[in-house]
Scaffold this motif. Structure first.
Motif, PDB file in Angstrom:
ATOM      1  N   VAL A   1      35.521  52.108  46.533  1.00  0.00           N
ATOM      2  CA  VAL A   1      35.890  53.098  45.509  1.00  0.00           C
ATOM      3  C   VAL A   1      35.843  52.459  44.124  1.00  0.00           C
ATOM      4  CG1 VAL A   1      37.758  54.552  44.610  1.00  0.00           C
ATOM      5  CG2 VAL A   1      37.306  54.487  47.075  1.00  0.00           C
TER       6      VAL A   1
ATOM      7  N   ASP B   1      32.138  54.027  44.485  1.00  0.00           N
ATOM      8  CA  ASP B   1      32.070  54.883  45.672  1.00  0.00           C
ATOM      9  C   ASP B   1      30.640  55.327  45.975  1.00  0.00           C
ATOM     10  OD1 ASP B   1      33.135  56.028  47.898  1.00  0.00           O
ATOM     11  OD2 ASP B   1      34.167  57.674  46.869  1.00  0.00           O
TER      12      ASP B   1
ATOM     13  N   LYS C   1      36.622  57.162  48.951  1.00  0.00           N
ATOM     14  CA  LYS C   1      37.761  57.797  48.269  1.00  0.00           C
ATOM     15  C   LYS C   1      38.491  58.740  49.211  1.00  0.00           C
ATOM     16  CE  LYS C   1      38.971  60.333  44.051  1.00  0.00           C
ATOM     17  NZ  LYS C   1      38.433  60.969  42.816  1.00  0.00           N
TER      18      LYS C   1
END
Length: 201
Positions: free
Chosen positions: A58, A62, A142
């Motif tokens: 992330v 990401d 995420k």
């Protein structure tokens, strides 16, 4: 981290998480089941290390990535990331069974494997355990971080949690990554199973 077979500088090492360093939210939400306290603490550490890897993906934008266990070794060509589906996680090494406790001598699994054309196949109806390596598509890290924090069900070892969440959708056959240890802690596995291409334990 041993010799992964990957080019130097092509990966980031995420330190393992010792039981004493497991975040309290993981310890609190980690399944108790019939695990001994030592085993439970070790698996909570494993989950925490994978969680840190997701956080790193992330933080890097990401854009997707491959998560490897510390004993993963690249043993054959890895498909290009663009060839992996983005509909879920793709297993790149590990153990598949029809049930978590299936016997390794069940001929049904081997007959099923004979029908795989490869290199990618859908894992619906299979159980993935002992995650050696897996690919996370763009945008999913995420989601993993969010779901781990919010999961109302109990957290588990990384492979079991990802499987229970129905996030492992695909696999590569034959697997590009095997374990360097040549052993497995999976129930009913044999000493040589860890280094086997079939890795069905």
């Amino acid at each position: 981290m041993q010799n992964t077979g990957l080019p130097t500088g092509s990966f980031t090492i995420i330190p393992g998480v010792m039981p004493v360093d497991v975040p309290s939210w993981v310890s609190t939400n980690f399944i108790k089941g019939r695990l001994s306290e030592d085993r439970r603490a070790g698996l909570a550490g494993a989950f925490s290390a994978h969680y840190r890897a997701w956080e790193k993906i992330v933080a890097d934008g990401d854009a997707g990535g491959i998560v490897l266990e510390s004993d993963a070794a690249l043993c054959r060509n890895l498909p290009k990331a663009k060839d992996f589906p983005d509909s879920g996680i793709t297993a790149l090494g590990g153990n598949f069974r029809f049930t978590a406790t299936a016997d390794m001598k069940d001929p049904t699994v081997f007959k099923w494997l004979g029908n795989i054309e490869g290199p990618l196949f859908d894992v619906k109806g299979l159980v993935w355990i002992n995650c050696v390596a897996y690919y996370i598509p763009p945008g999913m890290a995420k989601f993993l971080v969010k779901m781990a924090m919010e999961d109302g069900r109990k957290l588990r070892s990384p492979d079991n949690w990802l499987s229970n969440m129905k996030l492992v959708q695909h696999a590569v056959w034959p697997p590009p990554f095997l374990t360097q240890e040549g052993t497995s802690n999976i129930v009913r596995s044999q000493k040589q199973d860890g280094g086997s291409d079939l890795y069905l334990c």
